[in-house]
Motif scaffolding. Sequence first.
Motif, PDB file in Angstrom:
ATOM      1  N   ARG A   2       0.820  -1.269   0.620  1.00 23.29           N
ATOM      2  CA  ARG A   2       0.119   0.048   0.188  1.00 23.29           C
ATOM      3  C   ARG A   2       1.010   1.108   0.056  1.00 23.29           C
ATOM      4  O   ARG A   2       0.328   1.813  -0.174  1.00 23.29           O
ATOM      5  N   ASN A   3       2.491   1.273   0.142  1.00 21.57           N
ATOM      6  CA  ASN A   3       3.318   2.582  -0.166  1.00 21.57           C
ATOM      7  C   ASN A   3       3.634   2.288  -1.151  1.00 21.57           C
ATOM      8  O   ASN A   3       4.358   1.526  -2.033  1.00 21.57           O
ATOM      9  N   LEU A   4       3.582   3.675  -1.907  1.00 20.54           N
ATOM     10  CA  LEU A   4       4.641   4.476  -3.184  1.00 20.54           C
ATOM     11  C   LEU A   4       5.495   5.231  -2.678  1.00 20.54           C
ATOM     12  O   LEU A   4       5.246   6.350  -2.255  1.00 20.54           O
ATOM     13  N   PHE A   5       6.879   4.546  -2.730  1.00 21.13           N
ATOM     14  CA  PHE A   5       7.915   6.044  -2.576  1.00 21.13           C
ATOM     15  C   PHE A   5       7.851   6.939  -3.996  1.00 21.13           C
ATOM     16  O   PHE A   5       8.092   6.200  -5.454  1.00 21.13           O
ATOM     17  N   VAL A   6       7.402   7.856  -3.842  1.00 17.31           N
ATOM     18  CA  VAL A   6       7.480   8.882  -4.548  1.00 17.31           C
ATOM     19  C   VAL A   6       8.890  10.081  -4.851  1.00 17.31           C
ATOM     20  O   VAL A   6       9.429  10.811  -3.680  1.00 17.31           O
ATOM     21  N   TYR A   7       9.668  10.295  -5.996  1.00 20.10           N
ATOM     22  CA  TYR A   7      10.363  11.845  -5.430  1.00 20.10           C
ATOM     23  C   TYR A   7      10.893  12.478  -6.956  1.00 20.10           C
ATOM     24  O   TYR A   7      11.988  13.615  -6.957  1.00 20.10           O
ATOM     25  N   THR A   9       7.700  13.772  -9.822  1.00 26.49           N
ATOM     26  CA  THR A   9       6.565  14.430 -10.059  1.00 26.49           C
ATOM     27  C   THR A   9       5.131  13.694  -9.661  1.00 26.49           C
ATOM     28  O   THR A   9       3.751  14.945 -10.078  1.00 26.49           O
ATOM     29  N   LEU A  10       5.352  13.273  -9.138  1.00 28.95           N
ATOM     30  CA  LEU A  10       3.916  12.505  -7.821  1.00 28.95           C
ATOM     31  C   LEU A  10       4.129  13.179  -7.323  1.00 28.95           C
ATOM     32  O   LEU A  10       3.461  12.281  -6.021  1.00 28.95           O
ATOM     33  N   MET A  11       4.960  13.624  -6.645  1.00 26.67           N
ATOM     34  CA  MET A  11       5.424  14.491  -4.754  1.00 26.67           C
ATOM     35  C   MET A  11       3.939  15.457  -4.820  1.00 26.67           C
ATOM     36  O   MET A  11       3.977  16.000  -6.060  1.00 26.67           O
ATOM     37  N   ALA A  12       4.081  15.940  -4.090  1.00 29.93           N
ATOM     38  CA  ALA A  12       2.551  16.816  -3.464  1.00 29.93           C
ATOM     39  C   ALA A  12       3.415  17.657  -4.549  1.00 29.93           C
ATOM     40  O   ALA A  12       4.585  18.626  -3.616  1.00 29.93           O
ATOM     41  N   GLY A  13       1.742  19.208  -4.865  1.00 29.18           N
ATOM     42  CA  GLY A  13       2.484  19.895  -5.764  1.00 29.18           C
ATOM     43  C   GLY A  13       2.412  19.817  -6.918  1.00 29.18           C
ATOM     44  O   GLY A  13       2.588  21.193  -7.256  1.00 29.18           O
ATOM     45  N   PHE A  14       2.726  18.890  -7.241  1.00 35.19           N
ATOM     46  CA  PHE A  14       3.701  18.361  -8.226  1.00 35.19           C
ATOM     47  C   PHE A  14       2.231  18.108  -9.450  1.00 35.19           C
ATOM     48  O   PHE A  14       1.208  17.427  -9.071  1.00 35.19           O
ATOM     49  N   GLY A  15       1.961  18.397 -10.524  1.00 30.19           N
ATOM     50  CA  GLY A  15       0.648  17.917 -11.863  1.00 30.19           C
ATOM     51  C   GLY A  15       0.415  16.642 -11.619  1.00 30.19           C
ATOM     52  O   GLY A  15      -0.648  16.082 -11.401  1.00 30.19           O
ATOM     53  N   ASN A  16       1.321  15.172 -11.768  1.00 30.44           N
ATOM     54  CA  ASN A  16       1.339  14.119 -11.713  1.00 30.44           C
ATOM     55  C   ASN A  16       0.372  13.891 -10.461  1.00 30.44           C
ATOM     56  O   ASN A  16      -0.068  12.692 -10.631  1.00 30.44           O
ATOM     57  N   HIS A  17       0.954  14.377  -9.045  1.00 24.83           N
ATOM     58  CA  HIS A  17       0.053  13.848  -7.734  1.00 24.83           C
ATOM     59  C   HIS A  17      -0.978  14.273  -8.248  1.00 24.83           C
ATOM     60  O   HIS A  17      -1.725  13.434  -7.476  1.00 24.83           O
ATOM     61  N   ARG A  18      -1.176  15.654  -8.519  1.00 25.19           N
ATOM     62  CA  ARG A  18      -3.036  15.850  -8.570  1.00 25.19           C
ATOM     63  C   ARG A  18      -3.840  14.901  -9.185  1.00 25.19           C
ATOM     64  O   ARG A  18      -5.280  14.017  -9.335  1.00 25.19           O
ATOM     65  N   VAL A 123      22.378  16.480  -6.304  1.00 22.45           N
ATOM     66  CA  VAL A 123      23.620  15.842  -5.626  1.00 22.45           C
ATOM     67  C   VAL A 123      23.588  15.415  -4.732  1.00 22.45           C
ATOM     68  O   VAL A 123      23.790  14.317  -3.659  1.00 22.45           O
ATOM     69  N   ASN A 124      22.307  16.855  -3.621  1.00 22.54           N
ATOM     70  CA  ASN A 124      21.674  16.480  -2.598  1.00 22.54           C
ATOM     71  C   ASN A 124      21.092  15.708  -3.314  1.00 22.54           C
ATOM     72  O   ASN A 124      19.782  15.861  -1.756  1.00 22.54           O
ATOM     73  N   GLY A 125      20.415  14.776  -3.715  1.00 25.72           N
ATOM     74  CA  GLY A 125      19.149  14.258  -3.999  1.00 25.72           C
ATOM     75  C   GLY A 125      17.988  14.305  -3.578  1.00 25.72           C
ATOM     76  O   GLY A 125      16.652  13.997  -3.542  1.00 25.72           O
ATOM     77  N   ASP A 126      17.427  16.079  -4.074  1.00 23.58           N
ATOM     78  CA  ASP A 126      16.526  16.385  -3.792  1.00 23.58           C
ATOM     79  C   ASP A 126      15.675  17.242  -5.169  1.00 23.58           C
ATOM     80  O   ASP A 126      16.318  18.310  -5.043  1.00 23.58           O
ATOM     81  N   TRP A 127      14.912  16.425  -5.784  1.00 22.59           N
ATOM     82  CA  TRP A 127      13.814  17.381  -6.867  1.00 22.59           C
ATOM     83  C   TRP A 127      13.424  18.482  -6.295  1.00 22.59           C
ATOM     84  O   TRP A 127      13.580  18.836  -7.603  1.00 22.59           O
ATOM     85  N   ARG A 128      12.880  18.088  -5.652  1.00 19.48           N
ATOM     86  CA  ARG A 128      11.656  18.984  -5.494  1.00 19.48           C
ATOM     87  C   ARG A 128      12.497  20.676  -5.326  1.00 19.48           C
ATOM     88  O   ARG A 128      12.514  22.139  -5.973  1.00 19.48           O
ATOM     89  N   LYS A 129      13.989  20.487  -4.311  1.00 20.27           N
ATOM     90  CA  LYS A 129      14.889  22.096  -4.033  1.00 20.27           C
ATOM     91  C   LYS A 129      15.603  22.478  -5.633  1.00 20.27           C
ATOM     92  O   LYS A 129      15.947  23.272  -5.465  1.00 20.27           O
ATOM     93  N   PHE A 130      15.793  20.961  -6.504  1.00 19.79           N
ATOM     94  CA  PHE A 130      16.150  21.318  -7.637  1.00 19.79           C
ATOM     95  C   PHE A 130      15.356  22.019  -8.441  1.00 19.79           C
ATOM     96  O   PHE A 130      15.834  23.271  -9.336  1.00 19.79           O
TER      97      PHE A 130
END
Length: 142
Positions: A2-7, A9-18, A123-130
């Motif tokens: 039941r768990n999905l890890f997203v990193y 466009t599926l993260m909250a705030g991005f279009g595919n999440h919605r 490098v920091n592994g954070d696509w949202r910040k990127f």
Amino acid sequence: MRNLFVYGTLMAGFGNHRQYIASWASSIAPALISGHLYHLPQGYPALLEGEGVVRGELVFLPHLDMIIKNIDILEDYYGPGGNNMYRREIAEVEIIETGEKAAAYVYFYCDERYARQEGIRIVNGDWRKFMEPGMQKMPLPH
């Protein structure tokens, strides 16, 4: 599962999440997974296996079985041995707030060579910040 890890466009705030997740998610927690992250020229990220740390979100989806096929289509995943862009696997993630480990589906990018040659290593592994304004222009080492 039941768990999905997203990193990406599926993260909250991005279009595919919605479009794919928002109305189905019962909880979302910041989480980490081992790997390396690249921003591809097409505008989305690629997760590769590795010893680095990638930040994303652990999404609990009580009815994941009802939407997983749509997410597979988004990720160009057609099953084991298929002509896949991403492969869906079960991997261990860590919830940042509690340090708790959890198993989750995660999509790994299949063409490691392409990601490393054509992508920008985050490098920091954070696509949202990127993706914050101005960050994409920063030269990051491969």
